[in-house]
Design a protein around this motif. Structure first.
Motif, mmCIF file in Angstrom:
data_model
loop_
_atom_site.group_PDB
_atom_site.id
_atom_site.type_symbol
_atom_site.label_atom_id
_atom_site.label_comp_id
_atom_site.label_asym_id
_atom_site.label_seq_id
_atom_site.Cartn_x
_atom_site.Cartn_y
_atom_site.Cartn_z
ATOM 1 N N HIS A 185 0.842 -1.195 0.000
ATOM 2 C CA HIS A 185 0.000 0.000 0.000
ATOM 3 C C HIS A 185 0.882 1.252 0.000
ATOM 4 O O HIS A 185 1.201 1.793 1.056
ATOM 5 N N GLU A 186 1.292 1.654 -1.167
ATOM 6 C CA GLU A 186 2.038 2.906 -1.267
ATOM 7 C C GLU A 186 1.051 4.074 -1.221
ATOM 8 O O GLU A 186 0.035 4.074 -1.911
ATOM 9 N N LEU A 187 1.347 5.034 -0.355
ATOM 10 C CA LEU A 187 0.431 6.156 -0.216
ATOM 11 C C LEU A 187 0.514 7.087 -1.424
ATOM 12 O O LEU A 187 1.594 7.441 -1.879
ATOM 13 N N LYS A 188 -0.659 7.481 -1.915
ATOM 14 C CA LYS A 188 -0.725 8.436 -3.009
ATOM 15 C C LYS A 188 -0.698 9.857 -2.444
ATOM 16 O O LYS A 188 -0.787 10.056 -1.232
ATOM 17 N N SER A 189 -0.580 10.821 -3.320
ATOM 18 C CA SER A 189 -0.530 12.219 -2.871
ATOM 19 C C SER A 189 -1.800 12.603 -2.115
ATOM 20 O O SER A 189 -1.750 13.318 -1.104
ATOM 21 N N SER A 190 -2.939 12.080 -2.604
ATOM 22 C CA SER A 190 -4.200 12.379 -1.913
ATOM 23 C C SER A 190 -4.211 11.770 -0.519
ATOM 24 O O SER A 190 -4.768 12.327 0.435
ATOM 25 N N HIS A 191 -3.579 10.575 -0.382
ATOM 26 C CA HIS A 191 -3.507 9.922 0.914
ATOM 27 C C HIS A 191 -2.609 10.709 1.876
ATOM 28 O O HIS A 191 -2.878 10.765 3.082
ATOM 29 N N ILE A 192 -1.546 11.316 1.327
ATOM 30 C CA ILE A 192 -0.643 12.111 2.162
ATOM 31 C C ILE A 192 -1.399 13.286 2.771
ATOM 32 O O ILE A 192 -1.211 13.626 3.941
ATOM 33 N N ASP A 193 -2.266 13.884 1.977
ATOM 34 C CA ASP A 193 -3.070 15.000 2.486
ATOM 35 C C ASP A 193 -3.960 14.554 3.642
ATOM 36 O O ASP A 193 -4.093 15.243 4.667
ATOM 37 N N ILE A 194 -4.576 13.371 3.478
ATOM 38 C CA ILE A 194 -5.448 12.845 4.549
ATOM 39 C C ILE A 194 -4.627 12.548 5.798
ATOM 40 O O ILE A 194 -5.043 12.838 6.921
ATOM 41 N N LEU A 195 -3.429 11.967 5.605
ATOM 42 C CA LEU A 195 -2.555 11.660 6.731
ATOM 43 C C LEU A 195 -2.218 12.929 7.515
ATOM 44 O O LEU A 195 -2.242 12.941 8.752
ATOM 45 N N GLN A 196 -1.918 13.997 6.790
ATOM 46 C CA GLN A 196 -1.571 15.257 7.454
ATOM 47 C C GLN A 196 -2.763 15.810 8.233
ATOM 48 O O GLN A 196 -2.604 16.360 9.333
ATOM 49 N N GLN A 197 -3.977 15.644 7.679
ATOM 50 C CA GLN A 197 -5.165 16.119 8.381
ATOM 51 C C GLN A 197 -5.428 15.297 9.655
ATOM 52 O O GLN A 197 -5.831 15.843 10.687
ATOM 53 N N LEU A 198 -5.175 13.979 9.565
ATOM 54 C CA LEU A 198 -5.323 13.141 10.755
ATOM 55 C C LEU A 198 -4.352 13.577 11.851
ATOM 56 O O LEU A 198 -4.716 13.646 13.032
ATOM 57 N N GLN A 199 -3.116 13.852 11.438
ATOM 58 C CA GLN A 199 -2.127 14.315 12.413
ATOM 59 C C GLN A 199 -2.566 15.634 13.058
ATOM 60 O O GLN A 199 -2.420 15.832 14.270
ATOM 61 N N LYS A 200 -3.128 16.496 12.239
ATOM 62 C CA LYS A 200 -3.548 17.807 12.722
ATOM 63 C C LYS A 200 -4.724 17.698 13.692
ATOM 64 O O LYS A 200 -4.802 18.442 14.693
ATOM 65 N N ASN A 201 -5.654 16.763 13.398
ATOM 66 C CA ASN A 201 -6.876 16.645 14.196
ATOM 67 C C ASN A 201 -6.762 15.643 15.347
ATOM 68 O O ASN A 201 -7.737 15.441 16.083
ATOM 69 N N ALA A 202 -5.613 14.980 15.481
ATOM 70 C CA ALA A 202 -5.452 13.963 16.503
ATOM 71 C C ALA A 202 -5.461 14.580 17.902
ATOM 72 O O ALA A 202 -4.908 15.662 18.126
ATOM 73 N N ARG A 203 -6.099 13.870 18.822
ATOM 74 C CA ARG A 203 -6.142 14.331 20.204
ATOM 75 C C ARG A 203 -5.814 13.154 21.119
ATOM 76 O O ARG A 203 -6.322 12.053 20.922
ATOM 77 N N LYS A 204 -4.998 13.419 22.118
ATOM 78 C CA LYS A 204 -4.555 12.368 23.029
ATOM 79 C C LYS A 204 -5.389 12.387 24.302
ATOM 80 O O LYS A 204 -5.609 13.436 24.904
ATOM 81 N N TYR A 205 -5.856 11.197 24.702
ATOM 82 C CA TYR A 205 -6.616 11.020 25.935
ATOM 83 C C TYR A 205 -5.861 10.042 26.840
ATOM 84 O O TYR A 205 -5.131 9.159 26.359
ATOM 85 N N THR A 206 -6.043 10.171 28.136
ATOM 86 C CA THR A 206 -5.486 9.205 29.089
ATOM 87 C C THR A 206 -6.646 8.615 29.871
ATOM 88 O O THR A 206 -7.328 9.317 30.627
ATOM 89 N N ILE A 207 -6.883 7.324 29.655
ATOM 90 C CA ILE A 207 -7.992 6.635 30.303
ATOM 91 C C ILE A 207 -7.430 5.474 31.118
ATOM 92 O O ILE A 207 -6.778 4.586 30.558
ATOM 93 N N GLN A 208 -7.638 5.548 32.429
ATOM 94 C CA GLN A 208 -7.090 4.549 33.346
ATOM 95 C C GLN A 208 -5.583 4.397 33.147
ATOM 96 O O GLN A 208 -5.055 3.290 33.062
ATOM 97 N N ASP A 209 -4.909 5.544 33.051
ATOM 98 C CA ASP A 209 -3.444 5.603 32.910
ATOM 99 C C ASP A 209 -2.945 5.045 31.579
ATOM 100 O O ASP A 209 -1.753 4.784 31.423
ATOM 101 N N ILE A 210 -3.843 4.862 30.615
ATOM 102 C CA ILE A 210 -3.446 4.327 29.305
ATOM 103 C C ILE A 210 -3.594 5.437 28.271
ATOM 104 O O ILE A 210 -4.691 5.986 28.093
#
Length: 887
Positions: A185-210
């Motif tokens: 699965h080689e990422l296409k240019s359109s996939h790179i854009d989606i990857l960057q958006q996921l990185q931008k919108n990612a949020r970290k949660y800590t649930i039960q120390d995990i």
């Protein structure tokens, strides 16, 4: 219509599984319930378009489906419009899947489920076993299915079976370059854009120390190949747990990945309407916004990710203990004084905490009270403590504790720090931890008598179909139908179930009825046009079919024993208590036969694990005290099945022997068990085991001056085994009772008095006793006479042996030290005993001889002449007749 389908948004494992299963259902049609992944569509277009007709959901009339074959899922919600056919009357569902089962899954008349890395692996093993051929093109597809679902055999869910299946496919011509082409699965240019958006919108949660990452994104149209983007994101950011929520084309798609043992994404995806594995899962959500989906996901995470308390927070301390020498009566007082139900047994009586090296075992109130009931209060606690004890460190997790207490039924866990026992965790401690969250409270924390336990069940219909003859399956179904009509529950139990799981044939059918077993037996016998015998005291019966096949019927019962080695008293009970009273864990499983639950395996005590580990293990510590005959069964199973006695079970056997329980009651059950052992194909290993446990003095005390497990004794038994094997290879009509041959061999160096004493002690029937004594007496005389000379005529050999049965003849071969004696017996068995003269009594009358006692003498003499080679034809007999018996 027979329809083969898989889940919506089908991947390569779904496609490969459909094609593979079509080999098993050649008349079925294949149809996708919805769309397929882009690579799957491309593969079908390039490679399968001309070979298979894949229908669309619109081309299938669901009302016409009478058999639904589903692969790679068991979730009705993932079948799209094909779920409509689930309401069809008399629909048969066949399931092939590798995902873990969950409540609410589909159930079918055929269920093939294995915890492999892919469903394709499961089906390849079936095709390989059935030797069903497939093309190189199909082998390539199957390989793609395995490689994709196992991450090219690198995912944690990959099993040895996946590697072996892949190797088999390569051997069958799978082209790995095509495999690589379609799973790279080689990422296409359109996939790179989606990857960057996921990185931008990612949020970290800590649930039960995990730490958990949730990434969101919205797209106007559906985009293929989202899983590789999520995988790349997870690798780049070194994330252990990732949930991606993507809004596309009016739907919300969840892709979940986990590298943490504390987060099972399959359960969480299931909660969201999807499914999958603990490490990889997905779901599709309709009629919901992205924000609502995110809130629902977070709620599910809090619900399913439990706190991981360490053992130190849960344990009771200090660890009250007793020494191994403490009498049971005193232990009972200590348990009552401290209001506890179990405690460690430690070698040293010193201040707490105690060194781990002093831990000898654990003891429970249940065992103590049972021992006291049997008047064993004076015995030391070491006789009945459980010695196979697993400890945990002070920082052990809840999962560690649950596994020991629930899965391994260890009622108390010693907690260790710096090689010191600093406390214990009991079932009550675990209950107190979980009681604030009843949704997660396991139902089998308590003992069977204290609380209904969680029934461990799985459907074994496919195993029944694969291993049993059609007439046996029909018989089981009939038993279930009759029970259903009587509002009873019917179960196949014991060795039948054990051997079915081992894929071995066992025609000893034992049925347990939750209801009136005797009434059921009468009804079943009438239904099958057979007859029945009853034993009212034990509430049991035997149904005998017209062809002679026997079915043993018992009322579900709980047995208790008035005193050690007593016959059991029987009370009505349920199937669970009935199974708990059984001898060993491997025999404590049942299969329900009622139509609705037909083929459901019931295993309350984790017996399947002992079966897999090939271990003979008792269900409770006083098992051999209550019924010492179980010792002989344990030895028989160990040697017949090539299993091993568990260390704890061996210790309990030694303890029962040391208590001389066998000397207290001359129970016929002991001798019956010995007969079964001596009837085995090769009883020699079991006999050796009896000797190792010093059981011979209790079975045959009269032989103490004579019986020694020396080289001569072993030689005699080996000779008996060789003689029996030789006789069986002759395929003669006369049946041989093997146990009699071996028993005579055991008494070979003893006299009639010792053999008679054995029969009297174990209440052997007068008929069998007389047979044994006569055979031994005649055989001993024959051995002595034949040993004197090797020049006996054949007629003299026949005269010495003609009154013996086959058991006595084989006993001679076992005891004989000289080869000419064995040869004489062999000649008699194979030739002489069936030899008769050609002249008959009618011939003598026609020749003018007057009928009378003289005829017997004449014909016997003619037979001797023929045996000795003096007469080879009728004419020779006539000459000898006129010479020795003139008119």
């Amino acid at each position: 219509m027979q329809l083969i389908t898989t889940h919506i948004n089908a991947d390569f494992d779904g496609l490969a599984s459909m094609v593979a299963v079509s080999k098993l259902y050649p008349d079925a049609v294949m149809a996708f319930p919805g769309s397929q992944e882009r690579n799957v569509r491309e593969f079908i277009s390039e490679n399968l378009q001309d070979d298979y007709d894949f229908l669309t959901a619109r081309q299938v009339d669901t009302a016409e489906i009478d058999t639904l074959i589903v692969v790679d899922t068991k979730v009705a919600g993932r079948l799209g419009s094909f779920a409509d056919c689930l309401q069809n009357p008399n629909l048969k569902i066949h399931l092939y899947d590798h995902h873990p089962g969950n409540p609410g899954d589909l159930s079918g008349v055929v269920e093939k489920e294995e915890n492999y890395g892919s469903t394709t692996t499961l089906l390849i093993k079936i095709l390989q076993k059935k030797n069903i051929p497939f093309s190189k093109k199909e082998a390539t597809l199957f390989a793609i299915g395995i490689y994709e679902d196992t991450g090219s055999l690198t995912h944690l869910t990959t099993t040895p079976a996946d590697l072996m299946a892949a190797a088999y496919l390569v051997k069958k011509g799978a082209e790995l370059d095509q495999v690589s082409q379609f799973i790279t699965h080689e990422l296409k240019s359109s996939h790179i854009d989606i990857l960057q958006q996921l990185q931008k919108n990612a949020r970290k949660y800590t649930i039960q120390d995990i730490p958990i990452v949730i990434a969101t994104h919205s797209l106007p149209e559906y985009v293929d190949e989202f899983a590789p983007i999520v995988r790349r994101f997870m690798t780049m950011e070194n994330i252990d747990v990732l949930f991606a929520l993507i809004s596309m084309g009016g739907r919300i798609y969840l892709i979940a990945r986990s590298r943490s043992a504390d987060v099972n994404v399959g359960i969480i995806a299931r909660d969201m309407g999807g499914g999958g594995h603990p490490t990889a899962a997905s779901a599709t959500l309709n009629d919901i916004t992205l924000i609502q989906a995110q809130e629902k996901l977070i709620l599910s995470l809090h619900r399913h990710i439990l706190p991981q308390p360490i053992a130190r927070e849960m344990m009771s301390q200090p660890a009250i203990s007793v020494s191994p020498e403490t009498p049971i009566s005193q232990v009972k007082e200590i348990l009552t004084r401290y209001n506890i139900n179990s405690m460690p047994v430690c070698d040293e009586d010193q201040h707490l905490p105690k060194p781990l090296s002093t831990l000898a075992g654990i003891i429970t109130r249940q065992v103590i009270e049972k021992a006291a009931h049997h008047h064993l209060a004076h015995r030391p606690v070491s006789d009945y403590m459980t010695t196979e004890v697993i400890t945990l460190p002070f920082n052990a997790t809840l999962a560690d504790i649950q596994e020991l207490i629930i899965e391994h039924h260890q009622r108390l866990i010693p907690i260790v720090e710096n090689d010191l026992i600093i406390g214990v965790i009991t079932r009550t401690d675990l209950l107190n931890r979980l009681v604030n969250d009843p949704a997660h409270l396991p139902k089998n924390l308590l003992h069977e008598s204290e609380h209904p336990s969680l029934e461990k069940k799985r459907n074994v219909n496919s195993l029944i179909v694969d291993c049993l003859e059609r007439n046996m399956i029909q018989l089981l179904q009939t038993i279930g139908n009759v029970a259903e009509q009587m509002n009873y529950n019917a179960f196949a139990v014991g060795g039948f179930v054990r051997d079915l799981l081992l894929k071995k044939q066992n025609l000893d059918l034992d049925i347990v009825i939750e209801g009136d077993g005797i009434r059921f037996a009468k009804t079943l016998a009438n239904h099958l046009q057979g007859r029945h015998r009853t034993h009212k005291r034990f509430k049991t019966a035997t149904v005998i079919l017209p062809d002679g096949f026997k079915i043993d019927i018992a009322t579900a019962r709980l047995e208790y024993y008035e005193y050690p080695a007593a016959m059991p008293t029987v009370e009505l009970s349920s199937i669970k208590l009935d199974l708990y009273r059984r001898d060993f864990t491997i025999n404590a499983m049942a299969i329900q036969l009622n139509p609705i639950h037909f083929g459901m395996l019931i295993d309350f005590f984790n017996c399947q694990n002992d079966l897999k580990q090939r271990t003979i293990k008792v269900l409770h510590n006083l098992s051999f005290v209550e019924d010492p005959s179980r010792i002989f069964r344990a030895i028989r199973f160990e040697k017949r099945m090539d299993f091993l006695l568990s260390p704890h079970t061996k210790r309990l056997i030694v303890n029962a022997v040391n208590m001389e329980l066998f000397g207290k009651h001359h129970d016929p059950r002991y001798f019956n068990e010995v007969k079964i052992i001596l009837s085995e194909e090769n009883p020699l290993p079991a006999i050796e085991r009896l000797a190792q446990f010093n059981l011979f003095p209790y079975l045959w005390p009269d032989l103490r001056p004579h019986l020694k497990i020396d080289r001569r004794f072993r030689h005699i038994l080996t000779q008996a085994h060789n003689a029996i094997s030789w006789y069986h290879l002759l395929y003669l009509e006369e049946k041989c009772r093997n146990w009699i041959v071996y028993l005579l061999a055991i008494f070979g160096r003893s006299g009639q008095r010792e053999l008679k004493a054995c029969c009297t002690r174990f209440k052997e029937s007068p008929k069998t006793t007389e047979f044994l004594l006569q055979e031994k007496a005649m055989a001993d005389r024959a051995i002595n006479q034949l040993a004197r000379s090797s020049t006996y005529k054949n007629s003299q050999i026949a005269s010495l042996l003609e009154d013996l049965h086959i058991e006595g003849l084989l006993y001679i071969m076992a005891l004989a030290r000289k080869n000419h004696v064995k040869k004489a017996v062999s000649l008699y068995v194979t030739t002489l005993r069936n030899m008769e003269p050609e002249l008959t009594g009618k011939d003598l009358v026609n020749l003018g001889y007057k009928p009378g006692p003289r005829f017997k003498t004449i014909l016997a003499t003619m037979r001797d002449f023929r045996m000795d080679g003096l007469a080879e034809s009728r004419d020779d007999e006539l000459v000898l007749l006129r010479k020795h018996f003139p008119l």
